[in-house]
Design a protein around this motif. Structure first.
Motif, PDB file in Angstrom:
ATOM      1  N   ASP A 152       0.825  -1.209   0.000  1.00  0.00           N
ATOM      2  CA  ASP A 152       0.000   0.000   0.000  1.00  0.00           C
ATOM      3  C   ASP A 152       0.863   1.265   0.000  1.00  0.00           C
ATOM      4  O   ASP A 152       0.519   2.259  -0.631  1.00  0.00           O
ATOM      5  CB  ASP A 152      -0.904   0.028   1.233  1.00  0.00           C
ATOM      6  CG  ASP A 152      -1.837  -1.166   1.306  1.00  0.00           C
ATOM      7  OD1 ASP A 152      -2.285  -1.647   0.235  1.00  0.00           O
ATOM      8  OD2 ASP A 152      -2.120  -1.634   2.430  1.00  0.00           O
ATOM      9  N   PHE A 153       1.986   1.192   0.748  1.00  0.00           N
ATOM     10  CA  PHE A 153       2.856   2.359   0.908  1.00  0.00           C
ATOM     11  C   PHE A 153       4.311   1.904   0.960  1.00  0.00           C
ATOM     12  O   PHE A 153       4.615   0.761   1.319  1.00  0.00           O
ATOM     13  CB  PHE A 153       2.529   3.122   2.200  1.00  0.00           C
ATOM     14  CG  PHE A 153       1.108   3.595   2.286  1.00  0.00           C
ATOM     15  CD1 PHE A 153       0.697   4.747   1.623  1.00  0.00           C
ATOM     16  CD2 PHE A 153       0.165   2.882   3.024  1.00  0.00           C
ATOM     17  CE1 PHE A 153      -0.616   5.182   1.699  1.00  0.00           C
ATOM     18  CE2 PHE A 153      -1.144   3.313   3.118  1.00  0.00           C
ATOM     19  CZ  PHE A 153      -1.537   4.466   2.444  1.00  0.00           C
ATOM     20  N   VAL A 154       5.211   2.838   0.646  1.00  0.00           N
ATOM     21  CA  VAL A 154       6.658   2.597   0.750  1.00  0.00           C
ATOM     22  C   VAL A 154       7.253   3.685   1.631  1.00  0.00           C
ATOM     23  O   VAL A 154       7.006   4.877   1.421  1.00  0.00           O
ATOM     24  CB  VAL A 154       7.344   2.617  -0.626  1.00  0.00           C
ATOM     25  CG1 VAL A 154       8.850   2.372  -0.472  1.00  0.00           C
ATOM     26  CG2 VAL A 154       6.724   1.580  -1.561  1.00  0.00           C
ATOM     27  N   ALA A 155       8.045   3.264   2.619  1.00  0.00           N
ATOM     28  CA  ALA A 155       8.771   4.195   3.479  1.00  0.00           C
ATOM     29  C   ALA A 155      10.239   4.133   3.108  1.00  0.00           C
ATOM     30  O   ALA A 155      10.875   3.076   3.235  1.00  0.00           O
ATOM     31  CB  ALA A 155       8.572   3.845   4.952  1.00  0.00           C
ATOM     32  N   GLY A 156      10.782   5.243   2.639  1.00  0.00           N
ATOM     33  CA  GLY A 156      12.191   5.306   2.254  1.00  0.00           C
ATOM     34  C   GLY A 156      13.053   5.726   3.425  1.00  0.00           C
ATOM     35  O   GLY A 156      13.161   6.909   3.737  1.00  0.00           O
ATOM     36  N   CYS A 157      13.672   4.738   4.063  1.00  0.00           N
ATOM     37  CA  CYS A 157      14.535   4.979   5.229  1.00  0.00           C
ATOM     38  C   CYS A 157      15.966   4.556   4.902  1.00  0.00           C
ATOM     39  O   CYS A 157      16.691   4.033   5.757  1.00  0.00           O
ATOM     40  CB  CYS A 157      14.030   4.205   6.442  1.00  0.00           C
ATOM     41  SG  CYS A 157      12.297   4.510   6.880  1.00  0.00           S
ATOM     42  N   ASP A 158      16.366   4.747   3.649  1.00  0.00           N
ATOM     43  CA  ASP A 158      17.607   4.174   3.143  1.00  0.00           C
ATOM     44  C   ASP A 158      18.743   5.166   2.984  1.00  0.00           C
ATOM     45  O   ASP A 158      19.692   4.925   2.243  1.00  0.00           O
ATOM     46  CB  ASP A 158      17.348   3.461   1.812  1.00  0.00           C
ATOM     47  CG  ASP A 158      16.599   4.311   0.806  1.00  0.00           C
ATOM     48  OD1 ASP A 158      16.041   5.346   1.191  1.00  0.00           O
ATOM     49  OD2 ASP A 158      16.556   3.925  -0.378  1.00  0.00           O
TER      50      ASP A 158
END
Length: 389
Positions: A152-158
């Motif tokens: 549903d969603f992507v969290a960019g913690c990279d």
């Protein structure tokens, strides 16, 4: 595979977000390009704001931090041999906690193992697709095989060099950056700290910081040229230079020993806007970087996690998307205040190559105001312990 939230990046911000989502019954998968041991081997800052501590408690991973962390109720500022203290408890009623970022990450990985959270390590070729539509998905390679996760969603913690920020079209992104003309040379040593609280020192030879990880593990920094190499500094040379930059009373008490880790970190202020595009959300270093002066990096990432966790919780549990819609706005409002504090604190504590005599006098006057004004000390303390979310 399918999950509700794909989290790109298995550092502390990605792990904390996943752990918090787990407490609300929201599924997530974490993708990390390195190994677990590599992530846990990274030496990072270790001063936690109250907001970060509260998030760890909400995530159920604060037990070891509470028992092994070191509460700090103030910090010491020095200009050559003039030393004064900023009392956090007096001015804010709130301490900070000295607890290494490595330990935060370890606690999160240990908790993850207990509940069986899925982490894919050593992933390569991550690509984020259709995040400007209603059905995003992420593709990557691991152990020679191609994988796909619908979500549903992507969290960019990279992080700064990750794929998440680069996935947002350049026509959409606006980036702000300041590169500082020096770096921090840091040494980790198995020696007792020279003081019970951190010392930030402005000397005629440049900045120095005395900090610690625990009662027998110290972390020291000195301002250095950005062209320096760690191997060019012997331990004896480092200790001698550090002693020249801190007040004599502490230089005389400094316990030296072999370094167990050396590194040079460049200093940069960086912000990208917006922090959301469609169903992709940026967190932490993927969206912003602060100079290490004042220990805002991990703590600012934590505030991002707070806003995103709040938005995702309202989406899944309350069927309300207002939190997600305002994520970038709310996160950036706090980010820019943290950027301002780190920039200001760096500007008064370091020696810049183009400083004039007037600039040096203004720097000294700024430190004198801090030394003598309760109002100035209160403002520093409020920012250091962390502005409210």
């Amino acid at each position: 595979m399918r999950t509700q939230v794909v989290i790109v990046g298995g550092g502390p911000s990605g792990l904390l977000l996943s752990q918090l989502l787990y407490t609300r019954g929201i599924d997530s998968i974490v993708l990390e390009r390195k190994t677990r041991d590599y992530v846990l081997g990274r030496i990072r800052a270790g001063v936690l704001e109250q907001g970060m501590m509260n998030l760890m408690a909400e995530a159920g991973v604060d037990a070891r931090m509470r028992s092994e962390g070191i509460p700090h109720h103030g910090t010491l500022l020095a200009h050559n041999d003039t030393l004064f203290r900023i009392d956090f408890t007096k001015h804010t009623g709130t301490p900070v906690m000295v607890y290494g970022q490595t330990e935060v990450t370890r606690d999160l990985y240990d908790a993850r193992a207990v509940w069986g959270g899925l982490t894919e390590f050593e992933v390569d070729g991550v690509e984020i697709h259709d995040f400007d539509r209603d059905a995003p998905f992420v593709t990557y390679h691991v152990r020679g095989g191609a994988r796909r996760i619908d979500c549903d969603f992507v969290a960019g913690c990279d992080g700064f060099h990750g794929v998440s920020r680069a996935s947002i079209p350049k026509t959409v992104r606006r980036e702000y950056e300041k590169i500082y003309p020096f770096g921090w040379f840091g040494v980790l040593s198995e020696t007792p700290p020279v003081a019970e609280e951190l010392i930030y020192a402005n000397s005629d030879r440049g900045f120095a910081l005395c900090s610690m990880r625990n009662p027998q593990l110290s972390r020291y920094y000195i301002q250095c040229s950005i062209s320096d190499k760690p191997e060019a500094w012997s331990d004896d040379t480092f200790w001698s230079e550090l002693k020249r930059r801190i007040p004599c009373q502490h230089a005389d008490q400094l316990v030296t020993g072999p370094s167990i880790e050396k590194s040079i970190a460049p200093l940069r202020s960086f912000v990208t806007e917006p922090m959301r595009w469609g169903r992709l959300f940026l967190c932490g270093d993927a969206a912003h970087i602060v100079p290490p002066t004042g220990a805002k990096g991990l703590n600012t990432a934590a505030s991002d996690v707070h806003y995103l966790f709040e938005g995702l919780t309202r989406h899944y549990i309350d069927k309300d998307d207002k939190g997600l819609a305002r994520y970038s706005e709310k996160a950036l409002a706090r980010v820019w205040k943290a950027e301002r504090f780190s920039w200001w604190f760096s500007s008064i504590m370091h020696r810049f190559p183009d400083q004039s005599d007037f600039d040096l006098k203004m720097q000294r006057a700024e430190l004198d105001v801090l030394r003598t004004s309760d109002a100035a000390q209160k403002a520093l303390a409020e920012n250091y312990v962390g502005l409210p979310y």
